[in-house]
Scaffold this active site. Structure first.
Site, PDB file in Angstrom:
ATOM      1  N   VAL A  11       1.368  -1.709  -0.082  1.00  0.00           N
ATOM      2  CA  VAL A  11       0.142   0.194  -0.018  1.00  0.00           C
ATOM      3  C   VAL A  11       0.974   1.042   0.279  1.00  0.00           C
ATOM      4  CG1 VAL A  11      -1.709  -0.986   0.729  1.00  0.00           C
ATOM      5  CG2 VAL A  11      -0.039  -0.519   2.749  1.00  0.00           C
ATOM      6  N   CYS A  12       0.302   2.560  -0.465  1.00  0.00           N
ATOM      7  CA  CYS A  12       0.892   3.686  -0.334  1.00  0.00           C
ATOM      8  C   CYS A  12       1.703   4.371   1.298  1.00  0.00           C
ATOM      9  CB  CYS A  12       0.211   4.955  -0.956  1.00  0.00           C
ATOM     10  SG  CYS A  12      -1.095   5.405  -0.223  1.00  0.00           S
ATOM     11  N   PRO A  13       2.595   4.835   1.025  1.00  0.00           N
ATOM     12  CA  PRO A  13       3.726   5.176  -0.145  1.00  0.00           C
ATOM     13  C   PRO A  13       4.522   4.031  -0.294  1.00  0.00           C
ATOM     14  CG  PRO A  13       4.189   5.864   2.213  1.00  0.00           C
ATOM     15  CD  PRO A  13       3.266   4.585   2.857  1.00  0.00           C
TER      16      PRO A  13
END
Lengths: 74, 357
Positions: A11-13
């Site tokens: 998942v980001c970042p």
């Protein structure tokens, strides 16, 4: 030289951070292909590449929530 | 009842749709101010605040509804916002972000949401309620409204704020442009704009500000005089589900359910919906993060939307102090989650090169 970075499931970042770490190790002109499935990465990765001065040679959606982007180091 | 369901769901769906398509992520925005030295998303938030502020105070001046900001429990706002900031970094999204990412099919966000709803309920009506009430009652200032504290008209604060935001937007838009590469278009016309094109963060922010504004009269008509809110409604859902008491249903409940639905519609139509299972570490972080969000937002009386977008627009101390400490919380957590591991890895590598094998 071309290298592929598989960051699906991250998942980001993290996809962006992994890509940044990877490109630091590479030589000018090398291409990094990032395969990711985090939606927000479609904004953050190309924005970072453009602002850092690298060239995006390919950017496309492969499937449902799945993207690939090729970044050539400046 | 049906008015409440329809307008709540519609307003939420609009918000979920816009946030999903515009990648409106406050957590990422706060984090990037520190780790990427990039303030674009923060400026976008200021635009949304400005749009809403002007609109809501016009409505109040026109007598559409009355609003009083009440008092300021400063200690719980500071501590709660800081904890909330740490939580959203661990959970990978703020309260609204978690709702809309859940709509994209991210199981990690479902886990975060479960922790968030559970902990908010425990803080508001469960075992931690006495502690929460005690915290809210300590160190309370009588006025929350900034204009009231200084004894001035609210427009004396709003107009200069709007001018500053206008100046920032002008500076940002006239900067030499970096062309951000976009996806190869596969659709045309409206479908391209709605489901494919990259939305400029400032356009998204303006839309978010307008939706936040519309929320006020829609919600006030049901007797709930407030704008967008996430934490209390999220707790209300769990309270309703576990007690069956319809008194827990309000406009906000349908708003958050609408966010989930709107985001799902946007993601599905853009081919961005897929169930994605996190790894164990991400799953655990999401759960811890969700719980911290619940504690923090309950103490602070609002999340990044309730305090960061709405109470700021109402020009209250709670909103702006909350926003500052929320951002400090995200920076603190970002240091431990992103910055330090990177520094360590670099140092280890350097050592490897220096020490002859």
């Amino acid at each position: 030289m071309q290298k592929t970075l598989e960051v699906k499931g991250m998942v980001c970042p993290f996809p962006l951070i992994e890509a940044q770490n990877e490109i630091e190790e590479m030589n000018s002109g090398d291409v990094l292909v990032v395969e990711f499935d985090c939606t927000q990465g479609t904004e953050s990765i190309p924005s970072w590449a453009a602002e850092a001065g690298h060239t995006v040679t390919n950017f496309e959606q492969l499937d449902e929530a799945s993207w690939t982007i090729s970044i050539q180091k400046k | 009842m049906s008015y409440m369901i329809i307008t709540g769901l519609l307003c939420g769906a609009l918000l979920g749709f816009v946030m999903q398509r515009g990648r409106f992520c406050l957590t990422g925005g706060f984090r990037d101010m520190y780790i990427a030295k990039n303030n674009r998303m923060f400026y976008a938030l200021l635009i949304a605040i400005a749009v809403q502020s002007v609109g809501v105070f016009l409505l109040i001046d026109l007598g559409v509804f009355e609003y009083s900001a009440g008092s300021l429990p400063i200690l719980s706002v500071i501590i709660g916002s800081f904890i909330f900031g740490i939580g959203i970094i661990l959970a990978g999204g703020c309260a609204t972000g978690t709702w809309y990412r859940a709509g994209e099919g991210l199981i990690g966000s479902w886990i975060a949401l479960a922790g968030y709803m559970l902990m908010s309920t425990m803080m508001k009506s469960g075992v931690f309620a006495p502690f929460n009430q005690q915290a809210q009652a300590s160190a309370v200032f009588p006025t929350n409204s900034i204009a009231e504290t200084f004894g001035i008209n609210h427009w004396v604060i709003i107009l200069p704020f709007v001018a500053i935001v206008g100046f920032i937007v002008y500076k940002q838009l006239t900067k030499p442009k970096v062309v951000v590469p976009s996806l190869k278009p596969k659709r045309t016309g409206l479908a391209h704009i709605l489901f494919e094109k990259r939305w400029h963060p400032f356009v998204t922010a303006t839309l978010v500000g307008i939706i936040a504004l519309i929320a006020w009269p829609l919600s006030a008509a049901t007797g709930r005089v407030f704008g967008l809110g996430i934490t209390t409604p999220s707790a209300n859902i769990l309270q309703y589900l576990t007690t069956g008491d319809q008194g827990n249903l309000n406009w906000g409940v349908f708003l958050v359910l609408g966010i989930f639905a709107g985001s799902f519609i946007a993601a599905k139509a853009s081919k961005e919906f897929r169930f994605r299972m996190p790894d164990v570490k991400t799953g655990i972080n999401s759960f811890i993060g969700g719980n911290l969000m619940g504690v923090g937002a309950s103490l602070a009386g609002g999340c990044s939307i309730g305090n960061g977008l709405v109470m700021t627009a109402m020009m209250t101390w709670q909103g702006w102090i909350g926003l500052v400490f929320m951002i400090l919380g995200t920076w603190t957590a970002s240091y431990f989650v992103f910055v330090r591991p990177r520094q360590k890895a670099k140092a280890a590598k350097l050592k490897e090169q220096v020490t002859p094998a």
